[in-house]
Design a protein around this motif. Sequence first.
Motif, PDB file in Angstrom:
ATOM      1  N   HIS A 190      12.811  42.809 -36.151  1.00 48.28           N
ATOM      2  CA  HIS A 190      12.278  41.458 -35.955  1.00 48.28           C
ATOM      3  C   HIS A 190      10.751  41.481 -35.887  1.00 48.28           C
ATOM      4  CE1 HIS A 190      12.306  37.267 -34.983  1.00 48.28           C
ATOM      5  NE2 HIS A 190      11.496  37.501 -33.968  1.00 48.28           N
ATOM      6  N   GLU A 191      10.201  42.465 -35.174  1.00 50.92           N
ATOM      7  CA  GLU A 191       8.728  42.559 -35.097  1.00 50.92           C
ATOM      8  C   GLU A 191       8.110  42.802 -36.468  1.00 50.92           C
ATOM      9  OE1 GLU A 191       6.625  41.696 -32.829  1.00 50.92           O
ATOM     10  OE2 GLU A 191       8.276  41.167 -31.522  1.00 50.92           O
ATOM     11  N   ARG A 192       8.794  43.591 -37.296  1.00 54.76           N
ATOM     12  CA  ARG A 192       8.279  43.827 -38.653  1.00 54.76           C
ATOM     13  C   ARG A 192       8.303  42.524 -39.452  1.00 54.76           C
ATOM     14  NH1 ARG A 192      11.178  49.710 -39.149  1.00 54.76           N
ATOM     15  NH2 ARG A 192       9.456  50.905 -38.268  1.00 54.76           N
ATOM     16  N   HIS A 193       9.319  41.730 -39.236  1.00 58.17           N
ATOM     17  CA  HIS A 193       9.397  40.417 -39.894  1.00 58.17           C
ATOM     18  C   HIS A 193       8.228  39.534 -39.432  1.00 58.17           C
ATOM     19  CE1 HIS A 193      10.749  36.382 -40.866  1.00 58.17           C
ATOM     20  NE2 HIS A 193      10.734  36.083 -39.582  1.00 58.17           N
ATOM     21  N   ILE A 194       7.943  39.543 -38.120  1.00 58.84           N
ATOM     22  CA  ILE A 194       6.841  38.723 -37.593  1.00 58.84           C
ATOM     23  C   ILE A 194       5.496  39.205 -38.159  1.00 58.84           C
ATOM     24  CG2 ILE A 194       5.568  38.080 -35.481  1.00 58.84           C
ATOM     25  CD1 ILE A 194       8.205  36.556 -35.772  1.00 58.84           C
ATOM     26  N   THR A 195       5.337  40.505 -38.266  1.00 57.98           N
ATOM     27  CA  THR A 195       4.110  41.052 -38.861  1.00 57.98           C
ATOM     28  C   THR A 195       3.933  40.500 -40.278  1.00 57.98           C
ATOM     29  OG1 THR A 195       4.266  43.071 -37.549  1.00 57.98           O
ATOM     30  CG2 THR A 195       2.929  43.199 -39.537  1.00 57.98           C
ATOM     31  N   GLU A 241      -2.314  42.270 -32.442  1.00 57.98           N
ATOM     32  CA  GLU A 241      -1.171  42.201 -31.532  1.00 57.98           C
ATOM     33  C   GLU A 241       0.092  42.769 -32.197  1.00 57.98           C
ATOM     34  OE1 GLU A 241      -0.996  41.562 -28.465  1.00 57.98           O
ATOM     35  OE2 GLU A 241       1.118  41.109 -28.060  1.00 57.98           O
ATOM     36  N   GLN A 242       0.279  42.487 -33.480  1.00 57.20           N
ATOM     37  CA  GLN A 242       1.481  42.989 -34.163  1.00 57.20           C
ATOM     38  C   GLN A 242       1.474  44.508 -34.283  1.00 57.20           C
ATOM     39  OE1 GLN A 242       3.420  40.118 -33.586  1.00 57.20           O
ATOM     40  NE2 GLN A 242       4.500  41.548 -34.905  1.00 57.20           N
ATOM     41  N   VAL A 243       0.287  45.097 -34.440  1.00 57.95           N
ATOM     42  CA  VAL A 243       0.211  46.567 -34.466  1.00 57.95           C
ATOM     43  C   VAL A 243       0.715  47.088 -33.116  1.00 57.95           C
ATOM     44  CG1 VAL A 243      -1.352  48.556 -34.583  1.00 57.95           C
ATOM     45  CG2 VAL A 243      -1.670  46.619 -36.149  1.00 57.95           C
ATOM     46  N   GLU A 244       0.258  46.449 -32.030  1.00 62.63           N
ATOM     47  CA  GLU A 244       0.668  46.871 -30.677  1.00 62.63           C
ATOM     48  C   GLU A 244       2.148  46.600 -30.430  1.00 62.63           C
ATOM     49  OE1 GLU A 244      -2.043  44.906 -28.004  1.00 62.63           O
ATOM     50  OE2 GLU A 244      -3.768  45.881 -28.926  1.00 62.63           O
ATOM     51  N   GLU A 245       2.630  45.457 -30.895  1.00 59.11           N
ATOM     52  CA  GLU A 245       4.038  45.100 -30.694  1.00 59.11           C
ATOM     53  C   GLU A 245       4.961  46.141 -31.341  1.00 59.11           C
ATOM     54  OE1 GLU A 245       4.333  42.642 -28.332  1.00 59.11           O
ATOM     55  OE2 GLU A 245       5.191  41.067 -29.585  1.00 59.11           O
ATOM     56  N   GLU A 246       4.669  46.469 -32.577  1.00 58.74           N
ATOM     57  CA  GLU A 246       5.514  47.456 -33.261  1.00 58.74           C
ATOM     58  C   GLU A 246       5.401  48.817 -32.575  1.00 58.74           C
ATOM     59  OE1 GLU A 246       5.495  47.700 -37.527  1.00 58.74           O
ATOM     60  OE2 GLU A 246       5.120  45.554 -37.741  1.00 58.74           O
ATOM     61  N   GLU A 259       8.694  30.518 -35.158  1.00 66.61           N
ATOM     62  CA  GLU A 259       8.992  31.958 -35.218  1.00 66.61           C
ATOM     63  C   GLU A 259       8.774  32.622 -33.855  1.00 66.61           C
ATOM     64  OE1 GLU A 259      10.208  33.926 -37.506  1.00 66.61           O
ATOM     65  OE2 GLU A 259       9.935  32.923 -39.431  1.00 66.61           O
ATOM     66  N   GLU A 260       7.677  32.262 -33.191  1.00 68.05           N
ATOM     67  CA  GLU A 260       7.357  32.896 -31.901  1.00 68.05           C
ATOM     68  C   GLU A 260       8.327  32.411 -30.818  1.00 68.05           C
ATOM     69  OE1 GLU A 260       5.237  35.312 -31.740  1.00 68.05           O
ATOM     70  OE2 GLU A 260       4.049  35.037 -33.556  1.00 68.05           O
ATOM     71  N   MET A 261       8.676  31.123 -30.863  1.00 63.16           N
ATOM     72  CA  MET A 261       9.641  30.597 -29.892  1.00 63.16           C
ATOM     73  C   MET A 261      11.016  31.235 -30.121  1.00 63.16           C
ATOM     74  SD  MET A 261       8.177  28.593 -27.735  1.00 63.16           S
ATOM     75  CE  MET A 261       9.451  27.575 -27.013  1.00 63.16           C
ATOM     76  N   LEU A 302      10.290  40.306 -20.041  1.00 65.10           N
ATOM     77  CA  LEU A 302       8.826  40.234 -20.134  1.00 65.10           C
ATOM     78  C   LEU A 302       8.392  40.011 -21.590  1.00 65.10           C
ATOM     79  CD1 LEU A 302       7.849  43.041 -17.606  1.00 65.10           C
ATOM     80  CD2 LEU A 302       7.409  40.598 -17.348  1.00 65.10           C
ATOM     81  N   GLN A 303       9.129  40.625 -22.514  1.00 65.99           N
ATOM     82  CA  GLN A 303       8.816  40.435 -23.934  1.00 65.99           C
ATOM     83  C   GLN A 303       9.026  38.962 -24.332  1.00 65.99           C
ATOM     84  OE1 GLN A 303       7.433  42.797 -25.641  1.00 65.99           O
ATOM     85  NE2 GLN A 303       7.326  41.688 -27.584  1.00 65.99           N
ATOM     86  N   ALA A 304      10.085  38.366 -23.798  1.00 61.46           N
ATOM     87  CA  ALA A 304      10.362  36.944 -24.089  1.00 61.46           C
ATOM     88  C   ALA A 304       9.205  36.076 -23.585  1.00 61.46           C
ATOM     89  CB  ALA A 304      11.675  36.522 -23.439  1.00 61.46           C
ATOM     90  N   GLU A 328       6.123  37.034 -23.190  1.00 62.25           N
ATOM     91  CA  GLU A 328       4.965  37.302 -24.040  1.00 62.25           C
ATOM     92  C   GLU A 328       5.045  36.463 -25.316  1.00 62.25           C
ATOM     93  OE1 GLU A 328       3.605  41.389 -24.315  1.00 62.25           O
ATOM     94  OE2 GLU A 328       3.370  41.145 -26.463  1.00 62.25           O
ATOM     95  N   GLU A 329       6.235  36.353 -25.877  1.00 61.60           N
ATOM     96  CA  GLU A 329       6.404  35.569 -27.112  1.00 61.60           C
ATOM     97  C   GLU A 329       6.116  34.086 -26.875  1.00 61.60           C
ATOM     98  OE1 GLU A 329       6.419  36.994 -29.735  1.00 61.60           O
ATOM     99  OE2 GLU A 329       7.296  38.951 -29.398  1.00 61.60           O
ATOM    100  N   PHE A 330       6.504  33.605 -25.714  1.00 58.98           N
ATOM    101  CA  PHE A 330       6.193  32.208 -25.377  1.00 58.98           C
ATOM    102  C   PHE A 330       4.667  32.027 -25.370  1.00 58.98           C
ATOM    103  CE2 PHE A 330       5.337  28.741 -22.343  1.00 58.98           C
ATOM    104  CZ  PHE A 330       6.054  27.725 -22.962  1.00 58.98           C
ATOM    105  N   GLY A 331       3.982  33.012 -24.839  1.00 58.05           N
ATOM    106  CA  GLY A 331       2.514  32.987 -24.827  1.00 58.05           C
ATOM    107  C   GLY A 331       1.937  32.949 -26.241  1.00 58.05           C
ATOM    108  N   HIS A 332       2.563  33.690 -27.167  1.00 59.74           N
ATOM    109  CA  HIS A 332       2.088  33.676 -28.559  1.00 59.74           C
ATOM    110  C   HIS A 332       2.242  32.275 -29.156  1.00 59.74           C
ATOM    111  CE1 HIS A 332       2.988  38.279 -29.031  1.00 59.74           C
ATOM    112  NE2 HIS A 332       2.018  38.028 -28.169  1.00 59.74           N
ATOM    113  N   ALA A 333       3.380  31.659 -28.874  1.00 61.27           N
ATOM    114  CA  ALA A 333       3.615  30.295 -29.388  1.00 61.27           C
ATOM    115  C   ALA A 333       2.551  29.343 -28.839  1.00 61.27           C
ATOM    116  CB  ALA A 333       5.014  29.817 -28.996  1.00 61.27           C
TER     117      ALA A 333
HETATM  118 FE1  FEO Z   1       4.851  37.362 -31.220  1.00 56.28          FE
HETATM  119 FE2  FEO Z   1       6.373  40.004 -30.927  1.00 56.28          FE
HETATM  120  O1  FEO Z   1       5.488  38.821 -32.031  1.00 56.28           O
END
Ligand code: FEO
Length: 164
Positions: A93-98, A126-131, A16-18, A45-47, A49-54
């Motif tokens: 998409h962020e709501r889906h990830i949450t 992190e998801q609160v901040e992302e949204e 999901e994060e990738m 930059l968001q892309a 950040e997502e790699f970092g989450h993965a």
């Molecule tokens: Fe890794 Fe933007 O959720």
Amino acid sequence: MLTDTMEAALNEQIREEMYSSYLYLAMSAFFEGLDLRGMAKWMRLQAQEEFGHAMKLFDYIFERGGAVTLKALAEPQATWASPAAAFAAALAHERHITACIHRLVEQAAAERDHGTVNFLQWFVKEQVEEEASVEPIARRLEKIGDHMMGLLLIDRETGGRTED
Ligand code: FEO
């Protein structure tokens, strides 16, 4: 030690994060094509950040003695009807990830895997901040519609983002 079901669920979250990273990179390319360099930078930059989450999940699985299995990524959408539509898609998409993260927390709690519940709290926050970072941009873009001056102002503002 992770259970097999928890390990599988965390591996699925890596996908999901990738995919999130891939999707935002596709949005970055879309904005580059529109010469909206600020929004392109923001999405790039968001892309990252997502790699970092993965990778956070990747490292955690090994820390718990598990195994990482990388899954195939779907081809992301390449174009959107407008910048507003792209940011609206990013917010959805962020709501889906949450929702994915919340399901993971519930699974870990049901398994009484307190280590994983604790680990996932970082993602809950992190998801609160992302949204909260995507929502105002999506809302303002929706308001300005095709108004070029407004679009350029938001482009300049999003281009000021410095961290992934
Ligand atoms: Fe890794 Fe933007 O959720």
